[in-house]
Design an enzyme around this catalytic site. Sequence first.
Site, mmCIF file in Angstrom:
data_model
loop_
_atom_site.group_PDB
_atom_site.id
_atom_site.type_symbol
_atom_site.label_atom_id
_atom_site.label_comp_id
_atom_site.label_asym_id
_atom_site.label_seq_id
_atom_site.Cartn_x
_atom_site.Cartn_y
_atom_site.Cartn_z
ATOM 1 N N ASP A 35 38.457 46.864 46.742
ATOM 2 C CA ASP A 35 38.018 45.497 46.414
ATOM 3 C C ASP A 35 38.626 44.980 45.110
ATOM 4 O OD1 ASP A 35 36.314 45.551 48.660
ATOM 5 O OD2 ASP A 35 34.779 46.559 47.482
ATOM 6 N N HIS A 84 39.448 42.526 53.346
ATOM 7 C CA HIS A 84 40.215 41.798 52.349
ATOM 8 C C HIS A 84 39.848 40.337 52.475
ATOM 9 C CE1 HIS A 84 42.684 45.268 51.693
ATOM 10 N NE2 HIS A 84 42.999 45.324 52.959
HETATM 11 P P1 GDP Z 1 40.619 43.792 48.461
HETATM 12 O O1 GDP Z 1 39.853 44.591 49.457
HETATM 13 O O2 GDP Z 1 41.254 44.662 47.411
HETATM 14 O O3 GDP Z 1 41.579 42.859 49.078
HETATM 15 O O4 GDP Z 1 39.554 42.936 47.654
HETATM 16 P P2 GDP Z 1 38.458 41.919 48.250
HETATM 17 O O5 GDP Z 1 39.131 40.849 48.959
HETATM 18 O O6 GDP Z 1 37.376 42.628 48.938
HETATM 19 O O7 GDP Z 1 37.784 41.435 46.893
HETATM 20 C C1 GDP Z 1 38.382 40.634 46.026
HETATM 21 C C2 GDP Z 1 37.544 39.377 45.882
HETATM 22 O O8 GDP Z 1 37.963 38.701 44.730
HETATM 23 C C3 GDP Z 1 37.734 38.358 47.002
HETATM 24 O O9 GDP Z 1 36.561 37.621 47.168
HETATM 25 C C4 GDP Z 1 38.875 37.489 46.493
HETATM 26 O O10 GDP Z 1 38.893 36.186 47.050
HETATM 27 C C5 GDP Z 1 38.543 37.445 45.047
HETATM 28 N N1 GDP Z 1 39.670 37.334 44.131
HETATM 29 C C6 GDP Z 1 40.892 37.910 44.187
HETATM 30 N N2 GDP Z 1 41.590 37.642 43.073
HETATM 31 C C7 GDP Z 1 40.769 36.883 42.303
HETATM 32 C C8 GDP Z 1 40.891 36.302 40.997
HETATM 33 O O11 GDP Z 1 41.888 36.459 40.306
HETATM 34 N N3 GDP Z 1 39.815 35.593 40.526
HETATM 35 C C9 GDP Z 1 38.666 35.431 41.239
HETATM 36 N N4 GDP Z 1 37.669 34.753 40.700
HETATM 37 N N5 GDP Z 1 38.515 35.980 42.450
HETATM 38 C C10 GDP Z 1 39.550 36.689 42.974
#
Ligand code: GDP
Length: 424
Positions: A12, A40
Site C-alpha cells: 500500500d 492498487h
Molecule cells: P499500492 O497497493 O502500493 O498500489 O497502494 P494503494 O493503492 O493501496 O494505496 C495507496 C493509496 O494512496 C491510494 O488510495 C492512492 O490513491 C493514494 N495515493 C498514492 N499516492 C498518493 C499521494 O502522493 N498522495 C495522496 N494523498 N495519496 C496518494
Amino acid sequence: MVRAVVGANWGDEGKGKITDMLGETSDIIVRFQGGSNAGHTIVNDYGKFALHILPSGVFYNHTTSIIGNGVAFSVPALFKEINDLVSRGVPKPKILVSDRAQIVMPYHILFDECEEERLGKKSFGSTKSGIAPFYSDKYSKIGFQVSELFDDEVLKEHIARVCEQKDIILQHMYHKDPIDQEALLQTLHEYRDMVAPYVCDTAAFLQNAVKEGKNILLEGQLGTLKDPDFGIYPMVTSSSTLAAYGAIGAGIPPYEIKDIIAVVKAYSSAVGAGEFVSELHGEEADELRNRGGDGGEFGATTGRPRRVGWLDTVASKYGVRMQSATQVALTVLDVLGYLDEIPVCTAYDIEGEITTEFPVTTKLKKAKPVFTKLPGWKCDIRGIKKYEDLPENCRKYIEFVEKEIGVKITMVSNGPSRSDIIYR
Ligand code: GDP
C-alpha cells in the site's frame, strides 16, 4: 529495458499510482506474483479504480498487460475487473495470461476462510482470497496450471486425486461437506472458456519483447516486509514480493531487470497482523488514518482500516536494500502537511541495544522505536510541480529520509493522481 516497481514496506505504498504513471512509457506491464488479495488504487482521467489482479497499466491503449506464471490467478476476479473497467468507459485492455500460471480454485478460498476461522484470534488477517492455500498447493505439486484446462482427461484425473486429500481435511478438520467434483469440473470448464482467448506462452512473448528492445514494467504486489524469506515471517504473504522474483514470476532473464523503483510511503501503514514497530494507536492514529492516502487509509480490497504509524527508516532502508532498488519514489508526502513536527523512527531499541539494522522476527518483537523529530511544513503541498517550490522543511524531510535509507529519492508524489509527481 525491464523496470520493476515494488514496495519497500508492508504494501500500500502507492505502487499502483507509480505503475500507472510509468505505464505511459511502457509497452508491456506484468504482474509476476501474488493474486487478487491486494489492491492498487488508481486515479486517472477515467475515474478512481481499485485493481486487484489486473496490472495497473490497463488504462493505456498502447500497453499489453500480462498475468505472469508466478501469479495466483483468479479467473472470476480477472473477468470481474475487466467488465468493471469496460462498463466505466475504459477501452478493453489487451491481456495475455501465462499458460503456466496456476489457478485459484474455489476450494482455496474455502480453505482460507476455514483456517482463519479455526485460528480465531491468532489468525493472519488474511483477505480470504485463497492465496496461502493456493501457494501451498503449488509447492505441494497439486496445483492446476492454466494449460490443464484444455485437457479434459488430465483435468478429471487431477480433480479426483486432489479431492481425495481435500475431502479428508474438509470433513474431519473443518466439519464441512466434501467437494462436489462434478460442479468443480463444470466451474473449470467455465474458466477454460473465459481464459481461452488470452492464454499463451507469456515467457516466450516477454523474452522476445526484451530482444526487440520493448519497455517492460514489472509490477510488484505488497512489499519487502511481506516477503516469505525476508519479511516479518510468518506474518507474510505466500509469494516473493521482491523485484528479483520478477525474473521467475514473469520468465525473463534476471540480468535484464535494469531499473528497480522501490516505493516508500512518507509514513507507514500495514494491513493484517505482524510486527510494526512505529505503529500508532488512539487519536494520533485515527487522525493519520483519516487524513492518509486518498480519502483515508482503508484497504482497497477489504475496506478494513489500515494500521498506521510514522515512517520507519530502519524498515525502509532494509526494504529498499532487499529490493536492490536503483531509485526510490517517496509517496503520499502531502498527507503530512498538518503536523507541527514529524517523528521518524530512525533506530530500534532491542533490550537496551540500539540498532539501525532490521532484525529477524524474534528480535523484532522486542524492538521499541527510537524517534527523531523533524519540523513540519504546515501547508498543503498538492499542486506543486517543482522540487525547489516545496517548503524548506518539506525538502529537509525528503533529504533526511534519503540519507537514512541510502538510495536516491528521484520521485516525490504529492497527490493521488497521475500528474501529482515531482521529479528530482
Ligand atoms: P499500492 O497497493 O502500493 O498500489 O497502494 P494503494 O493503492 O493501496 O494505496 C495507496 C493509496 O494512496 C491510494 O488510495 C492512492 O490513491 C493514494 N495515493 C498514492 N499516492 C498518493 C499521494 O502522493 N498522495 C495522496 N494523498 N495519496 C496518494
